[in-house]
Motif scaffolding. Structure first.
Motif, PDB file in Angstrom:
ATOM      1  N   VAL A  81      -1.866  22.525  19.303  1.00  0.00           N
ATOM      2  CA  VAL A  81      -0.609  21.770  19.324  1.00  0.00           C
ATOM      3  C   VAL A  81       0.393  22.412  18.363  1.00  0.00           C
ATOM      4  CG1 VAL A  81       0.450  19.513  18.935  1.00  0.00           C
ATOM      5  CG2 VAL A  81      -1.846  19.657  19.918  1.00  0.00           C
ATOM      6  N   ALA A  82      -0.090  22.848  17.206  1.00  0.00           N
ATOM      7  CA  ALA A  82       0.802  23.486  16.221  1.00  0.00           C
ATOM      8  C   ALA A  82       1.432  24.741  16.814  1.00  0.00           C
ATOM      9  CB  ALA A  82       0.010  23.822  14.962  1.00  0.00           C
ATOM     10  N   GLU A  83       0.655  25.519  17.554  1.00  0.00           N
ATOM     11  CA  GLU A  83       1.178  26.739  18.185  1.00  0.00           C
ATOM     12  C   GLU A  83       2.230  26.389  19.237  1.00  0.00           C
ATOM     13  OE1 GLU A  83      -1.936  29.243  19.677  1.00  0.00           O
ATOM     14  OE2 GLU A  83      -2.855  29.425  17.684  1.00  0.00           O
ATOM     15  N   ALA A 108       3.126  15.488  12.171  1.00  0.00           N
ATOM     16  CA  ALA A 108       2.756  15.190  13.562  1.00  0.00           C
ATOM     17  C   ALA A 108       1.254  15.014  13.670  1.00  0.00           C
ATOM     18  CB  ALA A 108       3.218  16.320  14.471  1.00  0.00           C
ATOM     19  N   LYS A 109       0.881  14.305  14.705  1.00  0.00           N
ATOM     20  CA  LYS A 109      -0.545  14.099  14.975  1.00  0.00           C
ATOM     21  C   LYS A 109      -0.840  14.620  16.375  1.00  0.00           C
ATOM     22  CE  LYS A 109      -4.649  12.094  14.512  1.00  0.00           C
ATOM     23  NZ  LYS A 109      -5.620  12.588  13.533  1.00  0.00           N
ATOM     24  N   ILE A 113      -0.673  17.919  11.503  1.00  0.00           N
ATOM     25  CA  ILE A 113       0.220  19.066  11.725  1.00  0.00           C
ATOM     26  C   ILE A 113       1.473  18.885  10.867  1.00  0.00           C
ATOM     27  CG2 ILE A 113       1.658  20.265  13.437  1.00  0.00           C
ATOM     28  CD1 ILE A 113      -0.414  19.240  15.544  1.00  0.00           C
ATOM     29  N   TRP A 114       1.895  19.973  10.250  1.00  0.00           N
ATOM     30  CA  TRP A 114       3.121  19.961   9.449  1.00  0.00           C
ATOM     31  C   TRP A 114       4.105  20.941  10.083  1.00  0.00           C
ATOM     32  CZ3 TRP A 114       3.852  17.799   4.262  1.00  0.00           C
ATOM     33  CH2 TRP A 114       2.789  16.976   3.851  1.00  0.00           C
ATOM     34  N   VAL A 115       5.336  20.459  10.303  1.00  0.00           N
ATOM     35  CA  VAL A 115       6.377  21.309  10.884  1.00  0.00           C
ATOM     36  C   VAL A 115       7.461  21.509   9.823  1.00  0.00           C
ATOM     37  CG1 VAL A 115       8.008  21.582  12.793  1.00  0.00           C
ATOM     38  CG2 VAL A 115       5.881  20.296  13.141  1.00  0.00           C
ATOM     39  N   MET A 116       7.962  22.737   9.706  1.00  0.00           N
ATOM     40  CA  MET A 116       8.930  23.040   8.639  1.00  0.00           C
ATOM     41  C   MET A 116       9.790  24.223   9.040  1.00  0.00           C
ATOM     42  SD  MET A 116       5.899  24.529   6.308  1.00  0.00           S
ATOM     43  CE  MET A 116       4.744  23.612   7.309  1.00  0.00           C
ATOM     44  N   ASP A 117      10.772  24.523   8.209  1.00  0.00           N
ATOM     45  CA  ASP A 117      11.614  25.692   8.451  1.00  0.00           C
ATOM     46  C   ASP A 117      10.731  26.957   8.379  1.00  0.00           C
ATOM     47  OD1 ASP A 117      14.683  26.586   8.321  1.00  0.00           O
ATOM     48  OD2 ASP A 117      13.442  27.987   7.141  1.00  0.00           O
ATOM     49  N   PRO A 118      11.019  27.939   9.226  1.00  0.00           N
ATOM     50  CA  PRO A 118      10.164  29.141   9.232  1.00  0.00           C
ATOM     51  C   PRO A 118      10.098  29.872   7.893  1.00  0.00           C
ATOM     52  CG  PRO A 118      11.571  29.073  11.173  1.00  0.00           C
ATOM     53  CD  PRO A 118      12.032  27.956  10.288  1.00  0.00           C
ATOM     54  N   SER A 119      11.082  29.659   7.040  1.00  0.00           N
ATOM     55  CA  SER A 119      11.080  30.403   5.766  1.00  0.00           C
ATOM     56  C   SER A 119      10.193  29.747   4.702  1.00  0.00           C
ATOM     57  CB  SER A 119      12.511  30.500   5.229  1.00  0.00           C
ATOM     58  OG  SER A 119      13.021  29.193   4.990  1.00  0.00           O
ATOM     59  N   VAL A 120       9.695  28.552   4.980  1.00  0.00           N
ATOM     60  CA  VAL A 120       8.930  27.820   3.963  1.00  0.00           C
ATOM     61  C   VAL A 120       7.530  28.442   3.797  1.00  0.00           C
ATOM     62  CG1 VAL A 120       7.851  25.602   3.405  1.00  0.00           C
ATOM     63  CG2 VAL A 120      10.173  25.676   4.316  1.00  0.00           C
ATOM     64  N   LYS A 121       7.160  28.685   2.522  1.00  0.00           N
ATOM     65  CA  LYS A 121       5.849  29.299   2.246  1.00  0.00           C
ATOM     66  C   LYS A 121       4.896  28.332   1.565  1.00  0.00           C
ATOM     67  CE  LYS A 121       8.121  33.695   1.315  1.00  0.00           C
ATOM     68  NZ  LYS A 121       8.605  34.519   0.201  1.00  0.00           N
TER      69      LYS A 121
END
Lengths: 380, 241
Positions: free
Chosen positions: A221-223, A210-211, A56-64
């Motif tokens: 988990v990502a959701e 994340a794992k 899982i990758w978490v980032m700023d919402p604006s990242v494309k």
């Protein structure tokens, strides 16, 4: 009658070679361009591919895309760790940095900062050295293509020092990372060192890796992470796809390669079609004689398709063989093409294209064979 | 001259055939009557443009006529579809063309075997038959040669072998001696006469070459799309039917 058709074709060596060349040329051109295209797209997500441990990758919402990160606040990391179903989460830094060697070589590099404690985020294949070497002071690992860029003609080795934004860095390992889309030189180092080297200001966290816990799908988990934190949270697969789509939508690469592929197909149809048409026209009297003797149109159609199939298979084989030879030799010697290879899907796709080329060319020429009046054989 | 059995192989009655439309329309056959008998060599002669080629195209099941009756070996050709006509040609007719029309990429044997291969026989069997036919035509030492390696007379013999190899009931020859010198032409005509006699078949020959008229059993003279008169070997003259 297929044998007769083949003998007719092979009897005109110039045209037979022209037909084979047309198919081979198209096959080679399209295979080569399509493979390089997909290789480039693969580079758009190579950083994601090389992080094997996290899903899982978490980032700023604006990242494309992976290549354009926006810094997160450091406090987001414990928030992500607190989400149900997250087995672990670590920081991941990504930025570009200028690198200079003592010999004065200056290059742009992608610098990736991995968690100081766990060292999660480094590819598991090391050419020289090991992951533990990254724990040393000022330690960095570079990819082979990057090393050769900085030290042309020299053997891969550790111990050399580099200058990153006026700071000293020491190469302690060569890691077999795939070349990235934005630069050929990729540097792996500890998160704390990476932020020092780049001086990016207060907020420096590019991504959180994340794992998902055992038994919990990463999508779920990502959701959950996205819902609890308000950040963008996607699976590795999704980020890979989004990064590729970003390149497709925002660069001229698809148009450029697509144009070459279309031109390859058009040139193939033109060469094969014109040559085949000329072959048919020069043999039209023979086709008329065969019709007069009593060979049905449908048999003539299959004879001509047999000739086309022969040319198509030989031409495709030669084109594919040259393309395979290219990708089995050139990428090993050229870092610019490293990681590019002939995809089976491309080979299958081009086989279909070759079939379309020869069938189209045959149909154009077949009209003359089917409509030729057998009575023309009596007209001198 | 051969010995006719008086069995009609071809009977055409009142054939009309036109080409083109409107003012460009050309009426080539104008109620033409024609017949050819089994075991006989029938010549069709006349000036260029009189309709000879159109007539043999019609009775050779290559061209359909606009009107009239075409009975070949008891088959009404006008009732057959184009596919059936092709099958009919392959089963019953042999063609010899002025320009030979051999496939340049095939050897003499392979050229001569085409009708049998087209009929579905194995290549080996077809080529064996073709070789035997070529040997019977005096081409035994030329069977592997390509058309470009053969003289005009030899090429015409290969064409004759191709026309006879599948034992057709009717042989249609278009100017078979036009590209040959007199001696070779006589040899070729001798072969065709033998073929007519040996196979109990009908041989129809379109020609301008009056040097070979002696081989004819009957000569149909044609002008302006009709048979004007029929000449018999003893020079007696019949009126056209």
């Amino acid at each position: 009658m297929y044998r007769v058709a083949l003998r007719m074709l092979l009897g005109d060596k110039t045209k037979c070679l022209g037909l084979v060349f047309g198919v081979a040329f198209s096959t080679l051109l399209v295979c080569q361009q399509m493979s390089i295209f997909f290789g480039l797209l693969g580079r758009a997500s190579s950083v994601v591919n090389d992080v094997r441990e996290a899903d899982i990758w978490v980032m700023d919402p604006s990242v494309k895309t992976i290549d354009v990160p926006y810094p997160l606040r450091a406090l987001e990391l414990p928030r992500v760790r607190g989400v149900e179903g997250v087995a672990w989460a670590v920081p991941f830094f990504k930025a570009t940095v200028q690198v200079r060697t003592h010999q004065g070589m200056l290059e742009n590099a992608i610098i990736l900062g991995i968690d100081d404690a766990s060292l999660v985020g480094v590819p598991d294949a090391f050419v020289v050295g090991s992951i533990d070497d990254l724990a040393e002071p000022d330690a960095i690992a570079v990819n082979p293509a990057g090393f050769r860029l900085l030290f042309p003609g020299e053997e891969l080795d550790v111990g050399r020092e580099l200058e990153l934004n006026d700071s000293r860095a020491k190469i302690v390992a060569i890691v077999d990372a795939a070349p990235a889309f934005a630069a050929n030189l990729t540097i792996y180092t500890r998160y704390s060192l990476a932020t020092q080297y780049t001086n990016n200001g207060r907020n420096q966290l590019s991504f959180i890796l994340a794992k998902s816990a055992d038994g919990t799908p990463p999508e779920v988990v990502a959701e959950r992470i996205a819902a609890r934190t308000g950040l963008k949270s996607v699976t590795s697969q999704q980020l890979r796809r989004e990064s590729i789509m970003y390149v497709l939508a925002n660069t001229g690469i698809p148009v450029s390669f697509g144009t070459v592929v279309i031109l390859g197909a058009i040139i193939g149809v033109a060469i094969v079609g014109l040559t085949f048409n000329q072959f048919v026209m020069e043999n039209i009297k023979q086709y008329a004689a065969l019709k007069a003797i009593g060979v049905r149109n449908v048999k003539l159609l299959f004879m001509t398709l047999g000739q086309a199939a022969f040319v198509g298979v030989i031409g495709y084989g030669i084109g594919l063989g040259i393309a395979a030879l290219f990708f089995s030799t050139v990428p090993k010697k050229s870092d610019a093409l490293r990681g590019f290879y002939l995809l089976p899907e491309v080979a299958v796709g081009v086989a279909i294209l070759a079939a379309v080329i020869v069938i189209l060319s045959t149909l154009i020429s077949m009209r003359r064979v089917l409509t030729v009046d057998p009575a023309t054989v009596f007209r001198g | 001259m051969t010995t006719a059995t008086d069995t009609l192989a071809v009977r055409c009655t009142g054939i009309h055939k036109s080409f083109g439309e409107g003012e460009a329309r050309v009426h080539v056959l104008r109620g033409t009557d024609f017949d050819a008998r089994t075991g006989e060599m029938t010549f069709l002669v006349g000036p260029s443009g009189c309709g000879k080629t159109t007539l043999i195209s019609v009775l050779g099941a290559i061209l359909s006529c606009d009107d009239g009756e075409v009975d070949v070996l008891g088959h009404d050709l006008r009732a057959l579809s184009s596919g059936k006509l092709a099958d009919f040609r392959l089963a019953n007719l042999g063609f010899i063309f002025q320009q030979f029309n051999l496939l340049p990429a095939l050897s003499a044997t392979e050229n001569a075997s085409i009708p049998l291969v087209a009929r579905g026989e194995s290549v080996k069997a077809a080529e064996t038959s073709a070789r035997e036919m070529l040997e019977s035509l005096g081409m035994g030492d030329q069977v592997h040669k390509m058309p470009a390696q053969l003289s005009g007379g030899q090429q015409q013999r290969v064409a004759i072998a191709r026309a006879l190899v599948h034992s057709p009931r009717i042989l249609i020859c278009d100017e078979p001696t036009a590209s040959l010198d007199a001696a070779t032409g006589n040899t070729v005509m001798g072969l065709l006469r033998d073929a007519a006699l040996a196979g109990d078949r009908s041989v129809i020959i379109v020609t301008h070459d009056n040097r070979i008229f002696d081989f004819a059993d009957r000569i149909h003279h044609m002008a302006d799309g009709v048979i004007t008169h029929i000449e018999s070997p003893d020079s007696s003259r019949e009126d056209a039917p």
